[in-house]
Motif scaffolding. Structure first.
Motif, PDB file in Angstrom:
ATOM      1  N   THR A 141     -14.740   6.349   1.561  1.00 47.05           N
ATOM      2  CA  THR A 141     -13.700   5.526   0.939  1.00 47.05           C
ATOM      3  C   THR A 141     -14.164   4.083   0.816  1.00 47.05           C
ATOM      4  OG1 THR A 141     -11.977   6.961   1.785  1.00 47.05           O
ATOM      5  CG2 THR A 141     -11.301   4.751   1.158  1.00 47.05           C
ATOM      6  N   TYR A 142     -14.818   3.593   1.894  1.00 46.29           N
ATOM      7  CA  TYR A 142     -15.335   2.225   1.880  1.00 46.29           C
ATOM      8  C   TYR A 142     -16.338   2.052   0.730  1.00 46.29           C
ATOM      9  CZ  TYR A 142     -17.379  -2.147   3.543  1.00 46.29           C
ATOM     10  OH  TYR A 142     -17.810  -3.450   3.635  1.00 46.29           O
TER      11      TYR A 142
ATOM     12  N   LEU B 132      -5.065   0.654   2.541  1.00 45.99           N
ATOM     13  CA  LEU B 132      -5.347   2.041   2.198  1.00 45.99           C
ATOM     14  C   LEU B 132      -5.711   2.793   3.474  1.00 45.99           C
ATOM     15  CD1 LEU B 132      -7.616   1.294  -0.893  1.00 45.99           C
ATOM     16  CD2 LEU B 132      -5.210   1.997  -0.935  1.00 45.99           C
ATOM     17  N   VAL B 133      -5.883   4.101   3.355  1.00 51.32           N
ATOM     18  CA  VAL B 133      -6.355   4.907   4.478  1.00 51.32           C
ATOM     19  C   VAL B 133      -7.601   5.673   4.028  1.00 51.32           C
ATOM     20  CG1 VAL B 133      -4.201   5.153   5.774  1.00 51.32           C
ATOM     21  CG2 VAL B 133      -4.618   6.632   3.817  1.00 51.32           C
TER      22      VAL B 133
ATOM     23  N   ILE C 141      -8.861  -0.925   4.935  1.00 52.84           N
ATOM     24  CA  ILE C 141      -8.822   0.529   5.142  1.00 52.84           C
ATOM     25  C   ILE C 141      -8.360   0.724   6.574  1.00 52.84           C
ATOM     26  CG2 ILE C 141     -10.066   2.723   5.049  1.00 52.84           C
ATOM     27  CD1 ILE C 141     -12.102   1.417   3.227  1.00 52.84           C
ATOM     28  N   ASN C 142      -7.103   1.070   6.710  1.00 54.84           N
ATOM     29  CA  ASN C 142      -6.522   1.252   8.033  1.00 54.84           C
ATOM     30  C   ASN C 142      -6.783   2.686   8.502  1.00 54.84           C
ATOM     31  OD1 ASN C 142      -5.070   0.455  10.331  1.00 54.84           O
ATOM     32  ND2 ASN C 142      -3.133   1.227   9.489  1.00 54.84           N
TER      33      ASN C 142
ATOM     34  N   GLY D  48       0.845  -1.187   0.000  1.00 55.36           N
ATOM     35  CA  GLY D  48       0.000   0.000   0.000  1.00 55.36           C
ATOM     36  C   GLY D  48       0.879   1.235   0.000  1.00 55.36           C
ATOM     37  N   PRO D  49       0.256   2.402  -0.118  1.00 59.46           N
ATOM     38  CA  PRO D  49       1.042   3.637  -0.213  1.00 59.46           C
ATOM     39  C   PRO D  49       1.783   3.957   1.087  1.00 59.46           C
ATOM     40  CG  PRO D  49      -1.305   4.132  -0.067  1.00 59.46           C
ATOM     41  CD  PRO D  49      -1.189   2.652  -0.226  1.00 59.46           C
ATOM     42  N   PRO D  50       2.811   4.809   0.997  1.00 62.36           N
ATOM     43  CA  PRO D  50       3.543   5.219   2.194  1.00 62.36           C
ATOM     44  C   PRO D  50       2.575   5.854   3.208  1.00 62.36           C
ATOM     45  CG  PRO D  50       4.602   6.087   0.205  1.00 62.36           C
ATOM     46  CD  PRO D  50       3.293   5.499  -0.218  1.00 62.36           C
ATOM     47  N   GLY D  51       2.779   5.569   4.460  1.00 61.81           N
ATOM     48  CA  GLY D  51       1.955   6.190   5.490  1.00 61.81           C
ATOM     49  C   GLY D  51       0.629   5.500   5.758  1.00 61.81           C
TER      50      GLY D  51
END
Lengths: 318, 318
Positions: A202-203, A167-168, A191-192, A53-56
């Protein structure tokens, strides 16, 4: 390094020996190949999970919590972090690194960070070889943690049996764009940081897109987690186990591994040929051809064709 | 496709012909190689700028504004977007795409998006070949726009003479982590969306880290922009020009291009060998070896060594 005692110690999860063996793999010389050959027959038992997943996005915290969960089930865990932003690989701030140290001191957990500096292409080969080694060292679960944006990191994540894309809530905007890459590799979405604003949007965006564009047999599940508070971790582990079982029941576990193996064999063939070429072809010849190309007398395609002929001639003993 | 009239039309920047030529390159068959060979002598005149950075940093808007700036100087611009989140490549929302259309309809601007779907490794080769084509088509400036996180995208950005890394004020946290990758390739940093909170902290963090860890002769400049309001664009263009001049004065422009060319020649050699192998080696043999490997009778290294021998034997006519 490939003597029986060394191999015995790898098999017994002796951390120092496992660590030395991975260093050997990283140096990628002949003895690493010897070692991998000797250990090969002991591999194939570990279950491999990719977390990307993306950074952060909180991949390391998630990896950490998931590892704790498996440890409570008495499963041993090997972690390969190829994420420059991961505290495992020393990319993040000191606070994170300390936070991780509790699993690092657990004798049933092995953590190895692999640097992205230098050739990432080579790295994906070495990361998968390191996983083979941890597999032979009888770790039950192997987790690859990678930053999932570039192709090489995706290659590593794809080497897993189950790939989790993290993801976030803020990822909402980029989910549309994500279609191209991450969606094809995700077996499960997380989705963290789900206590943050935007999680519902987002969900919804994610599940909608998954239902519209999914090309797999089963639409990937979307799990909400707050890894820092250990929320949703068990659900994620249950979902991973469900995925594992469905792979076994549909005979996909074996056929997926077979396909990945074919790719690996071909990639390694490529790698062997490259090694041969750099042994055979003089750098002065490459320089000469590059000069002719810069001067406009050759195209770079012609230059490489000339090198290919040179390689063949050498093979033919001319 | 490689006849004189076709080449003449490419040289005259006939958009349809240029577009067809890039499609030919994307299909990467023999006639693409022929075309590149014929056009090679016309390349080397364009200045190549790489614009890279994380998704959402505003790279497309920046590319757009920079293009407008160059157009006011009467320079023609070719854009190669290999960014799945770029409106140029159709990744983003409709609004963005409309916003971009004004430069798209300018006869002195050529925009081509290249898909990241499929092999990214192959893509970086094709993106650089497309740039060669635009170079031969006498575009003065060529801009590569890529998402700078993975290795392959970095490869494309590195193909440029000047590489601009675009960040946003929120990037502060990840600047520490960034050391590993983006810093080595950046000639100039841009903090875009500089009207947002956090810009000063990010600027300070970035300049501090650059002064501590910079390994280049000159510490890269950091420019603040608000691309959506056209702020800081001229400064960026001036900085790019300064970088270009310093490369020329120090003879680095030519030697950098020479080094990149050597890499390209070797990569293409690799590519040629792969093509040969897939022509020579039966898929049934690969399947057979993969099965033996899965059964534990061979290591994947041994399997690829057997394939290498097979390749050599075929070359030797055995």
């Amino acid at each position: 390094m490939t003597d029986e005692n060394f191999i015995k110690k790898v098999r017994e999860q002796d951390k120092k020996t496992v660590s030395r063996a991975i260093t050997l793999i990283e140096s990628s010389n002949g003895s690493a190949n010897q070692l991998l050959k000797s250990l090969h027959k002991f591999t194939g038992n570990a279950y491999r999970i990719g977390i990307t997943g993306p950074p952060g996005a909180g991949k390391s915290t998630l990896t950490n919590q998931l590892t704790r969960y498996y440890r409570r089930l008495n499963k041993t865990v090997g972690i390969i972090a190829v994420d420059p932003t991961s505290p495992f690989s020393g990319g993040a701030l000191l606070g994170d690194r300390i936070r991780m140290s509790d699993i690092g001191s657990d004798p049933g957990v092995f953590i190895r960070s692999m640097a992205t500096r230098g050739s990432l292409g080579g790295l994906s080969k070495k990361a998968v070889e390191a996983a083979d080694l941890l597999d032979a060292a009888q770790y039950d679960i192997i987790i690859f943690e990678t930053v999932g944006v570039g192709q090489s990191e995706l290659d590593i994540a794809k080497a897993a049996d189950t790939t989790v894309v993290v993801l976030v809530p803020e990822s909402g905007d980029s989910i549309q764009a994500m279609k191209a890459g991450l969606m094809e590799i995700a077996d499960i979405f997380v989705i963290n940081k789900s206590d943050r604003q935007g999680v519902d949007a987002t969900y919804t965006a994610l599940t909608t897109i998954l239902h519209l564009y999914n090309r797999k047999e089963v639409v990937p599940e979307v799990i909400k987690t707050v890894a820092s508070e250990n929320k949703g971790i068990e659900e994620l582990a249950v979902e991973i186990e469900k995925h594992r079982k469905s792979l076994i029941e549909s005979n996909l576990l074996e056929s997926n591994r077979m396909n990945k193996l074919k790719e690996r064999i071909l990639e390694n063939l490529n790698y062997l040929i490259n090694e041969e070429i750099s042994g055979i072809i003089e750098t002065s010849l490459i320089h000469e051809l590059a000069e002719l190309t810069l001067e406009g007398k050759l195209s770079y395609v012609e230059a490489s064709e000339l090198l290919l002929n040179k390689y063949k001639q050498k093979l033919l003993g001319k």
